[in-house]
Scaffold this motif. Structure first.
Motif, mmCIF file in Angstrom:
data_model
loop_
_atom_site.group_PDB
_atom_site.id
_atom_site.type_symbol
_atom_site.label_atom_id
_atom_site.label_comp_id
_atom_site.label_asym_id
_atom_site.label_seq_id
_atom_site.Cartn_x
_atom_site.Cartn_y
_atom_site.Cartn_z
ATOM 1 N N SER A 1 41.227 100.999 19.113
ATOM 2 C CA SER A 1 41.870 99.868 19.952
ATOM 3 C C SER A 1 41.507 99.897 21.490
ATOM 4 O O SER A 1 41.578 98.710 22.157
ATOM 5 C CB SER A 1 43.387 100.040 19.666
ATOM 6 N N PRO B 1 39.890 98.231 14.940
ATOM 7 C CA PRO B 1 41.105 98.841 15.665
ATOM 8 C C PRO B 1 42.409 98.950 14.555
ATOM 9 O O PRO B 1 42.496 98.119 13.754
ATOM 10 C CB PRO B 1 41.364 97.799 16.699
ATOM 11 N N THR C 1 47.958 102.151 11.029
ATOM 12 C CA THR C 1 49.126 101.990 12.050
ATOM 13 C C THR C 1 50.513 101.341 11.379
ATOM 14 O O THR C 1 51.523 101.505 11.680
ATOM 15 C CB THR C 1 48.538 100.841 12.922
ATOM 16 N N HIS D 1 42.458 98.599 10.995
ATOM 17 C CA HIS D 1 42.741 99.834 10.209
ATOM 18 C C HIS D 1 44.141 99.926 9.985
ATOM 19 O O HIS D 1 45.208 99.605 10.814
ATOM 20 C CB HIS D 1 42.477 101.007 10.996
HETATM 21 C C1 LIG Z 1 38.104 106.348 11.424
HETATM 22 C C2 LIG Z 1 39.050 105.572 12.151
HETATM 23 N N1 LIG Z 1 38.688 104.259 12.416
HETATM 24 C C3 LIG Z 1 39.769 103.459 13.168
HETATM 25 C C4 LIG Z 1 40.806 104.132 13.717
HETATM 26 C C5 LIG Z 1 41.609 102.904 14.524
HETATM 27 O O1 LIG Z 1 41.803 103.687 15.927
HETATM 28 P P1 LIG Z 1 42.907 102.979 16.851
HETATM 29 O O2 LIG Z 1 44.200 103.325 16.331
HETATM 30 O O3 LIG Z 1 42.832 103.576 18.021
HETATM 31 O O4 LIG Z 1 42.794 101.529 16.902
HETATM 32 C C6 LIG Z 1 41.057 105.403 13.806
HETATM 33 C C7 LIG Z 1 42.184 105.741 14.204
HETATM 34 O O5 LIG Z 1 42.512 106.987 14.159
HETATM 35 C C8 LIG Z 1 40.094 106.112 13.034
HETATM 36 O O6 LIG Z 1 40.478 107.295 12.598
#
Ligand SMILES: Cc1ncc(COP(=O)(O)O)c(C=O)c1O
Length: 358
Positions: A210, A227, A41, A38
């Motif tokens: 993640s 993640p 970040t 994703h």
């Molecule tokens: C739909 C979706 N997928 C994936 C993620 C990734 O999550 P993380 O940042 O905890 O890895 C998020 C985070 O908000 C999300 O909203």
């Protein structure tokens, strides 16, 4: 350290970023699972390129504007994991689809299926969709097995939607007690597989968080993982959940101590306009990287309140590095990041998708 840099600024350690990317990719490769990071970040073309060069199959975005901003990275596949509804977006969606080999959209409820069908009909596009399943976060996604069966049937009735698989964001994993991530991963896996077996065994399975990613990579039947925060890490991942090493945290906030108004309190020049308003479960906005017992316990817009042992030894003008509670909104507040390698500044990268919330 870094006395010559204007503050506050985000310091991105290039080696650690690359290491985090390679580690997650290696886990996915070892279990034949696709990695679709994703981009929320980092929002940076340079980081997207590192992820794609390491072997990521595609990128995940929330907003159309983020996907558009990532096109120069040479990404060929994007999954927009968000409830798109606005027919005014039809021309942009057509352009995006034409710029990629694969564009996958999310369908998040029966009410949303109808809105998405209207958008896609307006754009004259038939696209694959992943169906959102709520596995405990209680945001988007079908509720319960029966709700999911109804949503799948509803998607199958829409002429411009093609059901491709199931996805979830098991973000409630962040709220579990340290060490219970295995349990969230196992429950998420079970929910998705049970549903897939009831619906259609050829549907793909896409969990994404993640906290659970490395655990879920080892479980049978998982097609892809999504993640985001793993690429840089933050206080939630490296302290609250303890699933990342402190030395793997790749982005810190470089700030300056600007005042010591009373014993036990120092003020730094980074407040909520740098950290965002997000806090850890323990209520912290950040912790000093080099003195882990000093925490940012409160923020006003341009001040961070540092408390803890040794704050009275901090000098006015001293630079400090702080690990933020949640890295994603902190990056989104910065125009650019300062890239370092072996503690030397080597580059500046633009946060290309900063503020692309439309
Ligand atoms: C739909 C979706 N997928 C994936 C993620 C990734 O999550 P993380 O940042 O905890 O890895 C998020 C985070 O908000 C999300 O909203």
């Amino acid at each position: 350290m870094f006395e010559y840099l204007p503050t506050p600024t985000l310091l991105l350690d290039q080696d650690r970023t690359t290491r985090n990317i390679r580690q997650m990719q290696a886990v996915c490769d070892a279990h034949d699972v696709e990695l679709w990071p994703h981009m929320k970040t980092h929002k940076m073309l340079e980081v997207a390129r590192l992820q794609l060069e390491a072997g990521a199959k595609g990128l995940v975005c929330a907003k159309l504007g983020e996907a558009e901003a990532m096109l120069p990275s040479s990404v060929r596949r994007i999954f927009i994991a968000y409830s798109l509804v606005d027919p005014l977006q039809a021309p942009r969606l057509r352009h995006l689809a034409a710029s990629l080999d694969e564009l996958i959209l999310a369908c998040t409820s029966e009410a949303h299926a109808e809105a998405l069908e209207t958008l896609l009909a307006t754009a004259d596009l038939k696209l694959p969709v992943l169906m959102a399943v709520d596995t405990g976060q209680h945001r988007e996604g079908a509720r319960g097995l029966e709700g999911a069966m109804r949503l799948a049937a509803c998607i199958q009735r829409q002429p411009h939607l093609e059901l491709h698989g199931l996805y979830t964001h098991e973000g409630h994993a962040y709220g579990t007690a340290n060490g219970n991530t295995q349990e969230v991963a196992a429950t998420t896996h079970k929910q998705l597989l049970t549903l897939r077996d009831r619906l259609d065994s050829t549907l793909s399975i896409w969990p994404g968080c993640s906290v659970t990613a490395k655990e879920l990579a080892t479980m049978p039947g998982v097609t892809a993982l999504r993640p985001g925060a793993y690429v840089f890490g933050d206080l939630s991942l490296a302290a609250t959940q303890n699933i990342m090493q402190w030395d793997d945290v790749a982005v810190t906030i470089l700030a300056t101590v600007v005042d010591r108004p009373e014993p036990g309190l120092a003020l730094i020049d980074a407040g909520s306009k740098t950290f965002s308003g997000d806090k850890t479960a323990a209520g912290l906005s950040g912790s000093f990287y080099d003195q882990r017992a000093i925490h940012i316990t409160r923020c006003s817009e341009e001040h961070g309140f540092a408390t803890g042992p040794q704050v009275d030894e901090l000098r006015i003008g001293e630079r400090v590095r702080v690990v933020p509670a949640h890295i994603c909104p902190a990056v989104n507040l910065a125009d650019e990041v300062t890239v370092i390698c072996n503690d030397q500044v080597v580059d500046t990268w633009r946060v290309a998708a900063r503020g692309k919330v439309q």
